[in-house]
Design a protein around this motif. Structure first.
Motif, short mmCIF file in Angstrom:
data_model
loop_
_atom_site.label_atom_id
_atom_site.label_comp_id
_atom_site.label_asym_id
_atom_site.label_seq_id
_atom_site.Cartn_x
_atom_site.Cartn_y
_atom_site.Cartn_z
N PRO A 66 0.90 -1.21 -0.01
CA PRO A 66 0.23 0.19 -0.06
C PRO A 66 0.81 1.23 0.08
CG PRO A 66 -0.86 -1.60 1.52
CD PRO A 66 0.61 -1.95 0.93
N THR A 67 0.84 2.05 -1.00
CA THR A 67 1.42 3.31 -1.23
C THR A 67 0.33 4.49 -1.75
OG1 THR A 67 3.42 1.85 -1.87
CG2 THR A 67 3.44 4.41 -2.42
N ASP A 68 0.26 5.39 -0.99
CA ASP A 68 -0.45 6.51 -1.17
C ASP A 68 -1.68 6.19 -1.77
OD1 ASP A 68 1.78 8.28 -0.60
OD2 ASP A 68 2.68 8.11 -2.84
N GLY A 69 -2.43 5.02 -1.07
CA GLY A 69 -3.77 4.83 -1.34
C GLY A 69 -3.89 3.84 -2.43
N GLN A 86 -11.93 4.43 -4.39
CA GLN A 86 -11.67 5.31 -5.74
C GLN A 86 -11.58 4.30 -6.93
OE1 GLN A 86 -11.49 8.53 -5.88
NE2 GLN A 86 -11.73 8.34 -3.67
N GLY A 87 -11.78 2.99 -6.78
CA GLY A 87 -12.15 2.18 -7.94
C GLY A 87 -10.98 0.99 -7.93
N HIS A 147 -5.16 -12.71 -12.30
CA HIS A 147 -4.97 -11.57 -12.64
C HIS A 147 -4.27 -10.38 -11.85
CE1 HIS A 147 -7.69 -10.04 -9.10
NE2 HIS A 147 -9.00 -10.86 -9.57
N ILE A 148 -3.85 -9.19 -12.43
CA ILE A 148 -3.12 -8.21 -11.43
C ILE A 148 -4.25 -7.05 -11.03
CG2 ILE A 148 -1.46 -6.31 -11.63
CD1 ILE A 148 0.05 -8.20 -13.73
N ALA A 149 -4.43 -7.09 -9.84
CA ALA A 149 -5.52 -6.22 -9.20
C ALA A 149 -4.87 -5.02 -8.87
CB ALA A 149 -6.27 -6.67 -8.26
N THR A 150 -5.00 -3.54 -9.51
CA THR A 150 -4.72 -2.48 -8.67
C THR A 150 -5.84 -1.74 -8.15
OG1 THR A 150 -3.09 -2.18 -10.74
CG2 THR A 150 -3.88 0.08 -9.41
N SER A 151 -5.77 -1.55 -6.83
CA SER A 151 -6.93 -1.12 -6.15
C SER A 151 -6.55 0.22 -5.57
CB SER A 151 -7.12 -2.13 -5.04
OG SER A 151 -7.57 -3.21 -5.35
N ILE A 152 -7.43 1.36 -5.79
CA ILE A 152 -7.41 2.66 -5.50
C ILE A 152 -8.38 3.05 -4.15
CG2 ILE A 152 -7.01 5.03 -6.32
CD1 ILE A 152 -7.15 3.49 -9.20
N GLY A 153 -7.59 3.45 -3.14
CA GLY A 153 -8.36 3.64 -1.86
C GLY A 153 -8.78 2.53 -1.04
N LYS A 154 -9.73 2.83 -0.01
CA LYS A 154 -9.78 1.91 0.94
C LYS A 154 -10.80 0.72 0.52
CE LYS A 154 -12.08 0.95 5.19
NZ LYS A 154 -13.21 1.17 6.01
#
Length: 131
Positions: free
Chosen positions: A32-35, A56-57, A105-112
């Motif tokens: 986790p880096t900057d959300g 954030q998606g 899959h590669i999951a890029t999660s933004i925010g909580k």
């Protein structure tokens, strides 16, 4: 700028459990880096997430196998190697492997992430097979 080197030799994959059904493994790509969090996730056949949202998606890049993505209120959609999925902020959804294939899959999660209940077995699609 931050550089994150590949997984350290000897570091084990993480078996996921509390918010996943079936057998699901994950390898953190970026802590986790900057959300933002990035994980490579392996779903055994019928492995899947619980219902959840991302503040954030989320972006999923399917790198192997076949599976399903489902947004609340819509029918599940097939996803397969090469597909990219964008899930908008706070869209309630789940994703996982089909009953006849694994999925990575590669999951890029933004925010909580807000985790919710398990996807009911009766609501999980049947019949998507490898091939």
């Amino acid at each position: 700028m931050k550089v994150f080197h590949g997984r350290a030799e000897g570091k084990m994959s993480e078996l996921r459990g509390e918010t996943f059904s079936g057998t699901v493994w994950a390898d953190p790509v970026m802590p986790p880096t900057d959300g933002v969090t990035i994980n490579t996730v392996f779903f055994a056949p019928r492995g899947r997430t619980y219902w959840h949202t991302h503040e954030q998606g989320q972006v999923l890049q399917v790198t192997a196998g076949k599976g399903w993505i489902c947004k609340e209120g819509e029918a599940p959609q097939e996803i397969r190697q090469g597909d990219i999925v964008f899930i908008g902020p706070n869209e309630r959804h789940w994703h996982g492997a089909s009953d006849g294939s694994y999925m990575v899959h590669i999951a890029t999660s933004i925010g909580k992430a807000t985790w919710q209940e398990e996807v009911a077995e009766a609501d999980y699609p049947q019949g998507l097979v490898a091939g």
